[in-house]
Design an enzyme around this catalytic site. Structure first.
Site, PDB file in Angstrom:
ATOM      1  N   MET A 197      -1.517 110.506   5.214  1.00  0.00           N
ATOM      2  CA  MET A 197      -2.213 110.417   3.922  1.00  0.00           C
ATOM      3  C   MET A 197      -1.197 110.081   2.833  1.00  0.00           C
ATOM      4  SD  MET A 197      -5.452 110.976   4.440  1.00  0.00           S
ATOM      5  CE  MET A 197      -5.839 110.794   2.704  1.00  0.00           C
ATOM      6  N   HIS A 236     -13.983 102.530   8.106  1.00  0.00           N
ATOM      7  CA  HIS A 236     -13.462 103.889   7.915  1.00  0.00           C
ATOM      8  C   HIS A 236     -14.488 104.736   7.164  1.00  0.00           C
ATOM      9  CE1 HIS A 236     -10.063 106.758   7.468  1.00  0.00           C
ATOM     10  NE2 HIS A 236     -10.526 106.982   6.247  1.00  0.00           N
ATOM     11  N   ASP A 242     -15.215 108.405   5.524  1.00  0.00           N
ATOM     12  CA  ASP A 242     -14.572 109.621   5.012  1.00  0.00           C
ATOM     13  C   ASP A 242     -15.575 110.766   4.929  1.00  0.00           C
ATOM     14  OD1 ASP A 242     -11.810 108.922   4.460  1.00  0.00           O
ATOM     15  OD2 ASP A 242     -12.643 107.460   3.060  1.00  0.00           O
ATOM     16  N   MET A 264     -16.268 114.571   4.085  1.00  0.00           N
ATOM     17  CA  MET A 264     -15.699 115.627   3.230  1.00  0.00           C
ATOM     18  C   MET A 264     -16.690 116.780   3.110  1.00  0.00           C
ATOM     19  SD  MET A 264     -14.089 113.301   0.209  1.00  0.00           S
ATOM     20  CE  MET A 264     -13.125 111.839   0.565  1.00  0.00           C
ATOM     21  N   GLY A 321      -9.947 101.529   0.146  1.00  0.00           N
ATOM     22  CA  GLY A 321     -11.263 101.659  -0.472  1.00  0.00           C
ATOM     23  C   GLY A 321     -11.354 100.760  -1.677  1.00  0.00           C
ATOM     24  N   SER A 322     -10.777 101.219  -2.801  1.00  0.00           N
ATOM     25  CA  SER A 322     -10.868 100.448  -4.044  1.00  0.00           C
ATOM     26  C   SER A 322     -10.333  99.034  -3.887  1.00  0.00           C
ATOM     27  CB  SER A 322     -10.120 101.131  -5.183  1.00  0.00           C
ATOM     28  OG  SER A 322      -9.749 102.429  -4.863  1.00  0.00           O
ATOM     29  N   HIS A 372     -12.974 109.864   9.712  1.00  0.00           N
ATOM     30  CA  HIS A 372     -11.899 110.721   9.191  1.00  0.00           C
ATOM     31  C   HIS A 372     -12.526 112.019   8.699  1.00  0.00           C
ATOM     32  CE1 HIS A 372      -8.683 111.138   5.738  1.00  0.00           C
ATOM     33  NE2 HIS A 372      -8.593 112.112   6.621  1.00  0.00           N
ATOM     34  N   SER A 389     -12.643 101.655   3.520  1.00  0.00           N
ATOM     35  CA  SER A 389     -13.322 102.954   3.419  1.00  0.00           C
ATOM     36  C   SER A 389     -14.616 102.767   2.644  1.00  0.00           C
ATOM     37  CB  SER A 389     -12.439 103.958   2.682  1.00  0.00           C
ATOM     38  OG  SER A 389     -13.250 105.056   2.269  1.00  0.00           O
ATOM     39  N   PHE A 442     -10.699 111.955  -2.836  1.00  0.00           N
ATOM     40  CA  PHE A 442     -11.282 110.939  -3.715  1.00  0.00           C
ATOM     41  C   PHE A 442     -10.630 109.581  -3.472  1.00  0.00           C
ATOM     42  CE2 PHE A 442     -11.354 115.047  -5.781  1.00  0.00           C
ATOM     43  CZ  PHE A 442     -12.707 115.191  -6.046  1.00  0.00           C
ATOM     44  N   GLY A 443     -11.409 108.529  -3.726  1.00  0.00           N
ATOM     45  CA  GLY A 443     -10.851 107.186  -3.727  1.00  0.00           C
ATOM     46  C   GLY A 443     -10.162 106.921  -5.059  1.00  0.00           C
ATOM     47  N   ASP A 447      -3.670 105.946   4.554  1.00  0.00           N
ATOM     48  CA  ASP A 447      -4.924 106.102   3.807  1.00  0.00           C
ATOM     49  C   ASP A 447      -4.622 106.652   2.420  1.00  0.00           C
ATOM     50  OD1 ASP A 447      -7.526 106.575   2.997  1.00  0.00           O
ATOM     51  OD2 ASP A 447      -8.008 107.975   4.618  1.00  0.00           O
ATOM     52  N   MET A 496     -12.427 115.363   6.980  1.00  0.00           N
ATOM     53  CA  MET A 496     -11.690 116.228   6.039  1.00  0.00           C
ATOM     54  C   MET A 496     -12.518 117.486   5.878  1.00  0.00           C
ATOM     55  SD  MET A 496     -10.594 113.180   3.445  1.00  0.00           S
ATOM     56  CE  MET A 496     -11.801 112.066   4.140  1.00  0.00           C
TER      57      MET A 496
HETATM   58  C1  DX5 Z   1      -9.198 109.843   0.420  1.00  0.00           C
HETATM   59  C2  DX5 Z   1      -9.918 109.075   1.512  1.00  0.00           C
HETATM   60  C3  DX5 Z   1      -9.623 107.627   1.500  1.00  0.00           C
HETATM   61  C4  DX5 Z   1     -10.054 106.921   0.262  1.00  0.00           C
HETATM   62  C5  DX5 Z   1      -9.100 105.791   0.011  1.00  0.00           C
HETATM   63  O1  DX5 Z   1      -9.543 111.151   0.508  1.00  0.00           O
HETATM   64  O2  DX5 Z   1      -9.547 109.592   2.784  1.00  0.00           O
HETATM   65  O3  DX5 Z   1     -10.106 106.962   2.661  1.00  0.00           O
HETATM   66  O4  DX5 Z   1     -11.360 106.456   0.292  1.00  0.00           O
HETATM   67  O5  DX5 Z   1      -9.430 105.196  -1.193  1.00  0.00           O
HETATM   68  P1  DX5 Z   1      -8.450 104.263  -2.005  1.00  0.00           P
HETATM   69  O6  DX5 Z   1      -8.095 103.120  -1.083  1.00  0.00           O
HETATM   70  O7  DX5 Z   1      -9.279 103.854  -3.161  1.00  0.00           O
HETATM   71  O8  DX5 Z   1      -7.258 105.084  -2.357  1.00  0.00           O
HETATM   72 ZN    ZN Z   2      -9.929 108.436   4.816  1.00  0.00          ZN
END
Ligand code: DX5
Ligand code: ZN
Length: 229
Positions: free
Chosen positions: A141, A37, A39, A41, A199-200, A70, A12, A147-148, A177, A72
């Site tokens: 999810m 990916h 995101d 938002m 992501g992280s 994705h 992500s 948030f990541g 995810d 949101m």
């Molecule tokens: C959350 C996002 C994810 C997010 C995942 O709302 O949809 O894609 O970036 O991040 P990590 O892997 O850090 O949980």
């Molecule tokens: Zn996502």
């Protein structure tokens, strides 16, 4: 894209350097990312704001693999065409985004793009039972979206396993995810997920100047999955 259930890693870019998306995308792909990916938002469906269609369009030329968008956002239907035109390969909408997710999936399919449906952690699996034949992917999810870097919600592993049974031999990907790292990746892969968003866990410690760290982070995910099987 031919369908298979091989494990795919979809970093992500929410965890990338926001001033350098083009090079970040090139770096993760060079290091072995299977999908990219994105995101999206809206500050309404989730408490954060990210990428409009022009941003996604700007990412497109850098993505050589598969651009997984994705959404949101709510409402979602008025924006589907714009994200399709921006170059998404897969468009995933949330089942909670409005009263007519069936219509939303029809609208995504009508653009010629692959269609995904996402479930928040509190949403029962049954919400997608009658949508599966319109889906190329179901996204479970494992954090509340927005948030990541959040903590993995373990109750969702059982949801993934039940979804895997519900899908049977239909060519539908199961994506996970949120909070995917070398500890949780084996759990979701074993339960039946084949597309792992991270992501992280992919971006931590690396940069476009030290991209091999992204590769090592992705290898750590793959090795953790292999170690259990
Ligand atoms: C959350 C996002 C994810 C997010 C995942 O709302 O949809 O894609 O970036 O991040 P990590 O892997 O850090 O949980
Ligand atoms: Zn996502």
């Amino acid at each position: 894209m031919t369908f298979d259930r091989e494990t795919k890693i979809a970093p992500s870019i929410l965890s990338a350097d926001f001033a350098d998306f083009g090079r970040e995308i090139q770096a993760i792909e060079a290091q072995g990312a299977d999908w990219v990916h994105i995101d999206v938002m809206d500050g309404h469906f989730v408490p954060n704001l990210t990428f409009g269609p022009p941003a996604v369009k700007a990412f497109r030329p850098h993505v050589k693999t598969f651009m997984d968008v994705h959404l949101m956002i709510a409402p979602v239907d008025p924006y589907i065409e714009a994200y399709a035109e921006a170059g998404a390969d897969m468009i995933t909408a949330h089942v909670e985004a409005g009263p007519h997710p069936h219509r939303t999936l029809q609208a995504i399919r009508a653009t010629g793009k692959k269609a995904g449906i996402a479930l928040n952690p509190g949403t029962p699996l049954e919400a997608v039972e009658y949508l599966l034949d319109l889906c190329d992917m179901v996204l479970v999810m494992t954090v509340n979206p927005g948030f990541g870097g959040q903590k993995f919600i373990h109750s969702q592993v059982d949801k993934i396993a039940r979804l895997r049974g519900m899908i049977g031999d239909r060519p539908i990907h199961i994506q996970v995810d949120g909070g995917v790292d070398p500890r949780t990746a084996p759990l979701v892969a074993k339960a039946g997920a084949d597309v792992l968003v991270a992501g992280s866990a992919v971006f931590k410690g690396g940069s476009v100047d030290a991209p091999q760290v992204y590769g090592e982070n992705m290898s750590a995910l793959r090795e953790a999955i292999l170690a259990q099987s």
